[in-house]
Design an enzyme around this catalytic site. Structure first.
Site, PDB file in Angstrom:
ATOM      1  N   GLU A   1       4.099   1.407   2.086  1.00  0.00           N
ATOM      2  CA  GLU A   1       5.224   1.183   2.985  1.00  0.00           C
ATOM      3  C   GLU A   1       6.558   1.313   2.260  1.00  0.00           C
ATOM      4  O   GLU A   1       6.859   0.552   1.361  1.00  0.00           O
ATOM      5  CB  GLU A   1       5.118  -0.217   3.598  1.00  0.00           C
ATOM      6  CG  GLU A   1       3.785  -0.535   4.241  1.00  0.00           C
ATOM      7  CD  GLU A   1       2.830  -1.304   3.342  1.00  0.00           C
ATOM      8  OE1 GLU A   1       2.182  -0.642   2.492  1.00  0.00           O
ATOM      9  OE2 GLU A   1       2.716  -2.512   3.454  1.00  0.00           O
TER      10      GLU A   1
ATOM     11  N   CYS B   1       0.832  -1.213   0.000  1.00  0.00           N
ATOM     12  CA  CYS B   1       0.000   0.000   0.000  1.00  0.00           C
ATOM     13  C   CYS B   1       0.856   1.249   0.000  1.00  0.00           C
ATOM     14  O   CYS B   1       0.867   2.008  -0.949  1.00  0.00           O
ATOM     15  CB  CYS B   1      -0.879   0.027   1.245  1.00  0.00           C
ATOM     16  SG  CYS B   1      -2.262  -1.071   1.141  1.00  0.00           S
TER      17      CYS B   1
END
Lengths: 262, 842
Positions: free
Chosen positions: B440, B438
């Protein structure tokens, strides 16, 4: 000590992330009170200077509050970073900025002090001395010219256009930048001839090379009901896109850079 | 640099055919991998685990069916049917067996499964009882942690049931030197070991496992070489015959050897990408900086005239389609949390190099173009933004955003680089970051980040303050005192922090237990061959072989907790208009509204437990009556009126997301209640914990498990997503929302923050619309926000898509850190997306 930051004014709204009233991302401060009574006005709650009540979806809202320049600047400066990134800034709209000249001047001055670019969106219906007062702090004047015919202007807005047209010449001469804006309203000024008259006048002004044609819309209609007033535009529909394009071409032929919308 | 080509590039008609073939059927579950894995495991009982893993990998790659789909230029498929999936019983299996009969009909991410497959899987599942990572992890956890999971305070379900994934390997290295090059490195390391070394046994077995896995990958590609050749022989269409012959040649060379052309580099990349996902079920295998490591091959071929821009684009488009050919079946609950068949293969374009120079290049633009061409959810396309980013690159990115596909996501170098340096990365490595899954960030090829280690619902500890640590009739947390006795807001806030701290410690216990289980039962030699410094240290990624090790569980619910605490502070302690008891009653009664079934059940259990404690046992009929009464929530009218006035007082308070400084800075402190305690903990690989603040799409299902909150949020309704304001509460436009979110400390949430905005397409109309949009992103990033993503669709479009899903099969929306086909999402998640505040320009 009287500080211009403490100057009081009467506003009815502040709108962030506005991208249609001047370049870039802007914050619009809507002042209360206007000299004109345009039939198509989409902000009828802006017209009277008096604080009033308007009902929306069953809830009654108070329209209008008195604020200092300092309070407004606290709000305006929150979006400073976006002005810088987009070439945007502050736009004072209304109502009519010239209806509260001291406040408008002080607010424009405060904005310039903070490095914020400034614009007003105005009818130009005031004595030129008033306009002169604020020009030093103004980067862009968005001036409405609604019609060239004084009678028709008076019929639809309540005032003659004589003062407005006179001021237009002087503003064009003295302002840093002037853009002419025309609300295109069916049955009022939406023929190519009428637009050509306005565009012809605009192109005759010194330093003016841009015109914005703003199509009439009906989004303000419910507000009239909410204020207990009559909406005199009836069921008139917004001008279709091809019609707007035609009028845009008309204006361009007169040597102006024309666009639909702000 | 100047003069980037920013226009469009002709799309090959092949791409539409590939996409059509891909989306033709419902994805399917296939059994071959599980069967082959089990066969191998049965033959290797008693051998070292790392050896067993390598042998199983080899056995699978030697025997799994292979296929070249019609029109493909890039080949290598994990499944016979397109967009289908293999299963991975070594991590967990019982959930799938339990869901055999519902997996094809469930609302989120359904998969077809044949009776034959069910039978084959049932057979192998018998072998796995007691041998999975999830069973071992359960053993390693303390009971309190397991209980907290059962009570939905946090859910480490992702790695509990699956492989870890969440990594970007050193693609550049494989593409450059091939697996033969890596084998040579491993052999060299092996030759330096002395049989008398204390750790010789482990090290040598690890290196041999690496060598075996890399050879297996080469042999697998050789099978495609043979297949393509035999297909070419039979092919009657001369053009396709020639294509197949070329594919055959390329698969003979890569990934065994270094690529000598852009085409070979693309094919080599694809084998790496696919095979990582054959070794383990971990998702978020992120291609990372594709525009950077592919550029030398592209440039050489363009300069020599070996490829045209159009053909290079076609190859990239083919890679993009292939990224959607992989799939993964998850349990029903997780499928809701990760909805959209998403694999989170994050690919990032633009940004600076390790020396801090902007290296946006023509491929960066072509990455965006590829997403425009294929219009599919994968890859999760991201762009890096910093002060040196070319404006025209952002314009191109914004043009993609305007298509409404939900891509790309925008990331801020100016925050992420210092945030990573603060976590111990060298400046050079931090500058070269990419994004996993997502949101990170990590340094590719050097990191085992465990970025998605759990969802932590920050609203639940708030409930525990009100219940004094009780949940559904059980004492699951510490006692922080009778809430109605708190005399100051500070006492209340301290109690919240105490509940948070306790649950964070349990979360760490759970994650570390799972971490150890993966190291012991599922080390991954193939993956480890492509992550520095596994070969140097002679140990797998799972055992701490990577240079950088982290664990990053993500908290969510900042907006709700902030608005809740603000309501309590203002209404109870500043204005003294209500008591904490008033709030407690209102929350228990869901503000007098009807109770969702989940909550009603929980309350019933609590009532029954309380009565049992008082010595009253109840029969089934009586319990059913209580449940019914709770469900109907027969609150008397006087109480109901009081709740209405409480709700309207809460409603009138300023909320996070509207650029109200005192509330927003309070939100910053609330976020610290999660991020600061967390960073004190260490994982078994010797790495630090770091907080993320994002929910994937778990804010919807986990919201369903959360009671009413003091911000006026009703029981069972979604929790705010990421660091975004609560849905519908940011009412002062996009700049105000951005300013609020930017007031959080994004540097400390170094596992990523997620800020979602939904735009109506009109907001991005024309060049000036794009300019304003970019200025908005720039403005948010100037104030040190970390990430932004956008949905550009009209509400009407989405409502219509709900009514007529067949007409919107290709409608892609941004869900959370990824995009998904809207019609594949569950109804409640669809509703949540529709209800996110739609920002328009005034």
């Amino acid at each position: 000590m009287t500080d211009y930051m403490d100057t009081l004014g009467r506003i009815f709204d502040i709108q962030k992330f506005s991208v249609h009233d001047g370049p870039g991302i802007r914050t619009i401060v809507f002042l209360k009170g206007c000299f004109l009574r345009c039939r198509w006005c989409c902000n009828p709650e802006s017209q009277r200077y008096e604080i009033e009540e308007m009902s929306t979806d069953g809830t009654v809202k108070t329209i209008g509050r008195d604020v200092t320049v300092r309070e407004i600047m606290d709000e305006v400066l929150k979006d400073r970073v976006y002005y810088r990134r987009s070439g945007g800034g502050l736009t004072i709209s209304g109502g009519e900025a010239l209806r509260q000249p001291e406040f408008t001047t002080a607010l424009l001055k405060a904005a310039k002090e903070s490095g914020v670019s400034t614009a007003i969106e105005s009818t130009g219906h005031a004595s030129f001395e008033i306009i002169q007062m604020l020009l030093p702090y103004l980067d862009l004047y968005l001036l409405d010219i609604k019609h060239i015919n004084p009678d028709k202007h008076k019929e639809f807005t309540g005032v003659s256009n004589r003062l407005i047209l006179e001021n237009a010449v002087k503003i064009a001469r003295d302002a840093k930048k002037l853009i002419i804006r025309v609300p295109v309203v069916p049955n009022f000024n939406d023929t190519p001839d009428e637009i050509a008259d306005i565009a012809g006048f605009a192109s005759s002004l010194p330093n003016v090379n841009e015109i914005h044609l703003l199509p009439y819309h009906r989004l303000g209609r419910d507000k009239y009901t909410g204020l207990g007033r009559e909406y005199r535009m009836g069921d008139i529909m917004p001008p279709p896109n091809d019609k707007m394009q035609e009028l845009c071409n008309t204006a361009e032929k007169l040597g102006l850079k024309a666009q639909i919308g702000g | 640099m100047s003069g980037f080509y920013t226009g469009s590039i002709t799309k090959s008609p092949r791409i539409n055919r590939l996409v059509e073939h891909l989306l033709l059927k419902m994805p399917e579950i296939e059994a071959e991998r599980a069967v082959l894995l089990t066969e191998s495991y049965m033959q290797t009982e008693g051998e070292p685990i790392i050896t067993r893993r390598a042998k199983a990998f080899k056995h699978i790659l030697e025997n799994i069916p292979i296929t070249i789909r019609p029109d493909e230029l890039i080949v290598g498929s994990a499944t016979k049917a397109p967009r289908s999936c293999q299963v991975f019983p070594e991590f967990s299996y019982d959930w799938l067996e339990n869901e055999f009969d519902t997996v094809a009909t469930r609302s989120a991410d359904p998969f077809y499964i044949s009776d034959e497959t069910k039978q084959a899987l049932s057979n192998v599942y018998r072998y796995w009882k007691g041998k999975t990572t999830s069973e071992l992890a359960t053993e390693y956890m303390i009971p309190e942690a397991r209980q907290a999971i059962d009570h939905n305070i946090f859910t480490p379900g992702n790695y509990f049931y699956n492989g870890v994934g969440h990594v970007t390997v050193d693609y550049a290295k494989v593409i450059e030197i091939g697996y033969e090059g890596i084998i040579t490195e491993a052999e060299l390391a092996l030759s330096k070991l002395n049989p008398g070394d204390g750790d010789f046994a482990r090290k040598s077995h690890f290196l041999n496992a690496v060598i075996l896995s890399c050879r297996a990958a080469c042999d697998y590609a050789a099978r495609y070489h043979e297949l393509a050749r035999s297909m070419a022989e039979k092919e009657s269409n001369p053009q396709r015959k020639q294509e197949l012959a070329q594919i055959s040649d390329i698969c003979l060379r890569v990934p065994a050897k270094g690529a000598t052309s852009f085409y070979e580099a693309c094919q080599s990349f694809w084998f790496v990408q696919m095979l990582i996902q054959m070794e383990s079920s971990g998702h978020s295998i992120s291609p990372g900086r594709f525009d950077q490591y592919m550029y030398p091959y592209y440039k050489a071929d363009i300069d020599s005239g070996a490829v045209t821009v159009e053909f290079a684009q076609e190859l990239m488009d083919c890679v993009w389609v292939k990224l959607n050919d992989l799939n993964k079946v998850r349990d029903a609950a997780s499928a809701e949390g990760f909805a959209g068949y998403s694999l989170f293969q994050n690919l990032i374009a633009g940004g600076q190099n390790s020396e801090g120079v902007d290296v946006t290049n023509p491929l960066s633009f072509m990455c965006i173009e590829a997403s425009m061409h294929v219009r599919l959810p994968q890859p999760s396309l991201s762009v890096r933004v910093w002060n040196g980013t070319p404006h025209e690159f952002l314009i191109k990115a914004a043009e993609l955003t305007r298509t409404g596909i939900g891509l790309p996501a925008y990331y801020n170098d100016e925050v992420i680089i210092p945030a990573l340096v603060n976590r111990g990365l060298t400046l050079a490595d931090a500058r070269d970051y990419c994004i996993i899954g997502c949101v990170e960030p990590q340094k590719a090829g050097k990191t085992e980040g465990w970025h998605d280690a759990a969802f932590f619902n920050m609203c639940r500890p708030l409930e525990l303050v009100f219940s004094n640590g009780m949940d559904a009739g059980k004492q699951i947390s510490i006692r922080t005192g009778d809430v109605s006795q708190f005399g100051t807001f500070q006492e209340f806030y301290d109690a919240y922090r105490a509940q948070m701290n306790y649950m964070i410690e349990l979360l760490v216990n759970a994650d570390n237990a799972i971490d150890v289980a993966h190291a012991e039962r599922c080390p991954l030699p193939y993956l480890s061959s492509m992550v520095e410094d596994c070969i140097g240290r002679c140990k797998s990624v799972q055992e701490g072989g990577a240079v950088y090790n982290f664990t990053g569980p993500q908290g969510f619910g900042i907006a709700n907790v902030t608005d809740s605490l603000w309501a309590i502070k203002t209404l109870v302690f500043d204005q003294k208009k209500y008591t904490l008891a008033d709030f407690k009653n209102a929350l228990d009664d869901n503000f007098g509204r009807s109770m969702p079934a989940d909550q009603a059940q929980k309350i019933t259990v609590a009532i029954v437990a309380e009565l049992a404690r008082l010595g009253k046992s109840l029969d089934e009929t009586r319990i059913a009556e209580i449940y019914k009464a709770v469900l109907n929530n027969q609150t008397d009218s006087e109480k109901k009126a009081a709740y209405v006035s409480l709700l309207s007082d809460i409603e009138a308070l300023p909320k996070y997301g509207n650029d109200v400084s005192e509330v927003d800075f309070f939100a910053r402190d609330v976020a610290y209640t999660y991020s600061k305690p967390l960073e004190r903990y260490e994982n078994p690989r010797g790495g630090q914990y770091q907080a993320g603040l994002y929910p994937v799409s778990a804010n919807v299902p986990l919201g369903a498990q959360t009671g009413a909150t003091p911000d006026g949020r009703l029981a069972g309704t979604p929790i705010a997503d990421g660091v975004s304001p609560a849905a519908g509460r940011d009412v002062h436009g996009p700049t105000a929302a951005c300013n609020s979110v930017a007031k959080l400390d994004h540097f400390i949430a170094s596992n990523g923050t997620l800020f979602n905005m939904k735009f109506h397409p009109s907001a991005l109309a024309g060049r000036s619309g794009l300019e304003s949009f970019i200025a908005l992103i720039r403005g948010y990033f100037d104030q040190k926000g970390s990430h932004m993503q956008f949905n550009v669709v009209s509400r009407e479009t989405l409502l219509d898509a709900q009514k007529n899903p067949d007409q919107y099969r290709s409608l892609v929306v941004r869900v959370a850190g990824y995009s998904a086909l809207f019609t594949t999402l569950s109804r409640s998640l669809q509703d949540d997306i529709i209800n996110r505040t739609e920002q328009t320009a005034e």
